[in-house]
Design a protein around this motif. Sequence first.
Motif, short mmCIF file in Angstrom:
data_model
loop_
_atom_site.label_atom_id
_atom_site.label_comp_id
_atom_site.label_asym_id
_atom_site.label_seq_id
_atom_site.Cartn_x
_atom_site.Cartn_y
_atom_site.Cartn_z
N VAL A 331 0.87 -1.19 0.00
CA VAL A 331 0.00 0.00 0.00
C VAL A 331 0.90 1.23 0.00
CG1 VAL A 331 -1.81 1.27 1.22
CG2 VAL A 331 -1.78 -1.25 1.26
N LEU A 333 0.84 5.29 0.41
CA LEU A 333 0.05 6.43 0.87
C LEU A 333 0.80 7.71 0.51
CD1 LEU A 333 -0.93 5.11 4.42
CD2 LEU A 333 -2.26 4.97 2.28
N LEU A 337 -2.95 13.03 2.53
CA LEU A 337 -4.22 12.32 2.71
C LEU A 337 -4.70 12.49 4.16
CD1 LEU A 337 -3.56 8.94 0.86
CD2 LEU A 337 -4.80 10.94 -0.01
N GLN A 341 -9.32 9.26 4.26
CA GLN A 341 -8.83 8.79 2.96
C GLN A 341 -7.86 7.60 3.12
OE1 GLN A 341 -7.27 12.58 1.69
NE2 GLN A 341 -9.02 12.99 0.34
N VAL A 342 -7.06 7.65 4.21
CA VAL A 342 -6.12 6.55 4.45
C VAL A 342 -6.87 5.25 4.73
CG1 VAL A 342 -4.40 5.67 6.06
CG2 VAL A 342 -4.24 8.02 5.23
N ARG A 345 -8.19 3.74 1.54
CA ARG A 345 -7.15 3.14 0.71
C ARG A 345 -6.70 1.78 1.26
NH1 ARG A 345 -3.50 5.37 -2.71
NH2 ARG A 345 -5.31 6.61 -3.35
N GLU A 348 -9.23 -0.90 0.45
CA GLU A 348 -9.22 -1.26 -0.96
C GLU A 348 -8.01 -2.13 -1.32
OE1 GLU A 348 -9.00 0.96 -5.33
OE2 GLU A 348 -9.21 2.12 -3.48
N ASP A 349 -6.83 -1.80 -0.80
CA ASP A 349 -5.62 -2.50 -1.22
C ASP A 349 -5.35 -3.78 -0.47
OD1 ASP A 349 -5.29 -0.43 -2.97
OD2 ASP A 349 -3.64 0.54 -1.88
#
Length: 555
Positions: A331, A333, A337, A341-342, A345, A348-349
């Motif tokens: 991931v 970053l 962010l 938002q972190v 992410r 998702e990853d």
Amino acid sequence: MDPGADRTGPLVEPSWWSYGSTDHPDHPRAGRAPDADAHGFGREHPSAPLPPLPTGAWDRLGPRAATGDDDPTVATPRVAGRQGHDPHPDDSFLDSFPDDSFPDDRYPGADPRPWEEQTGGLDVIGANVDEPTPRRRGLRRGRRNAAAPADLPETEAMPAVAPDGPAGELPEEHPVHEEQDHDAEPVGPLTDDAIPVAPYDPRNDRQRRRRRRRPFAVALVVLVLGGIVAGIVLGGQQLLSLLDPDSRDYTGSGTGSVDVRVNQGDTLSDIAATLDGADVIASTGPFVSAAKANPDATGIQPGVYTLRLQMSGEAALQLLLDPAARQVSRVTLREGLTVTQVLARLAEDTGTPLEELQAAAADPAALGLPAYANGMLEGFLFPATYDFEPDDTAADMLGAMVARAVQALDALQIPEADRLVVVTKASIVQAEAAGAEDMAKVARVLENRLSDGMPLQLDTTVNYANGKGGITTTAADRANPSPYNTYFHPGLPPGAISNPGEDALEAVLAPAEGDWRFFVVVNPDTGETRFARTGEEHQQNVLLFQQWLRENPEG
């Protein structure tokens, strides 16, 4: 000394020299000189003429009487006799064979050379050389089959076949001592043009069979030797494993699949022990030896690796050095962010449920957040690239980010009492500056306005308070009484509005020199930012920004 005994002139030849013989009846040895030697010579002079050749078979042949025209030459066969004596001492026996058809080879064991004289110790060169036996046997067999009746006994006389005349009969006292070949086929009469065929020799077949078997014998020997070598190698390995259990090693690349974790701070011996316990390797010795010989082994990263069961030490090391064997979720970053938002992410990853991440973020103390952060996670999830393993929890992921932020603050040697303020300023600089080259100027504007007691009036703080993004605000947005609304409240907000990177932190620690109080990005596409000292100058820059907004209504 008598001088007459030393004369060297020519000597008168004795009269018996002209007869070509030393034993002519008219000149017996008794009539020679008393001092003559065995050849009839006296001892008159050492250089006297040489005596004639010794007597031989040709001496007994008298000169041919003159008959006028020579008679036609008639081939006279050799007379065969038994070894050691001559059955026909005179030559009259030859008259019964008008041509050279006398079958001298019909008498095995007979002496085919009656003309030779007994020479005592002097041997005739070549007298004992016979023709090859197979050819002579073949010729005899052919003649015998052609001339002799099939029912004659072996000892009966057999006629010889003459080339031009009738067959003659051999004397009965010369029986045929020839082995009969019952398997041989008659070959007919032997003519001048006939070529004798070599008899069948079974040894040739045996030799051919041996030659055909030779490649198979060589292959068999190679297989046997290979088995012996393999047995020696395996036996040596077994013996070595009994003497030194730590030297045991599997062969090959293994089978199946097994996950092995390498922990942070593990040494090569620790990794070898982990692999040995999981039956990846047979013992620690071969793996440690291979790792010490490979400089890349020190770069083995902590994590979960997918290996195979019963691998050799060298094969296990090579797989640990292969990035594809490591089970990670990578991931990245970026800077700026927010916590919200972190978390999105990460979900998702890594495939981790967002709810689990939000629950972990709600308990910052469990993440290792330091006390000077006042329980606020924002600003302490450091932007970087992370590799998360399959069994890492949400708290493990967020805790790794917090630890990385603390590591960065430690590296910059920021006092703990000042870290929250520095992180808050760095988050504003990270959000307002279009690029790293403008960060130090933005940091200077913040310091100048704070020194003058002027409100910061930053749209980024208002949007954070309203949970929005973008570079513009509305009147309603600016009316929000949130402590993060720098239009409504003077000074800094209570905490960071994003997660800044090292460039923003360094810019806050070392702002650029200048008396700027205002700044605005006049072209968001290019990141062009204008800085101003007075309000009037700033208003001119704002007009440029508004022009861009009109040209780009979608923002």
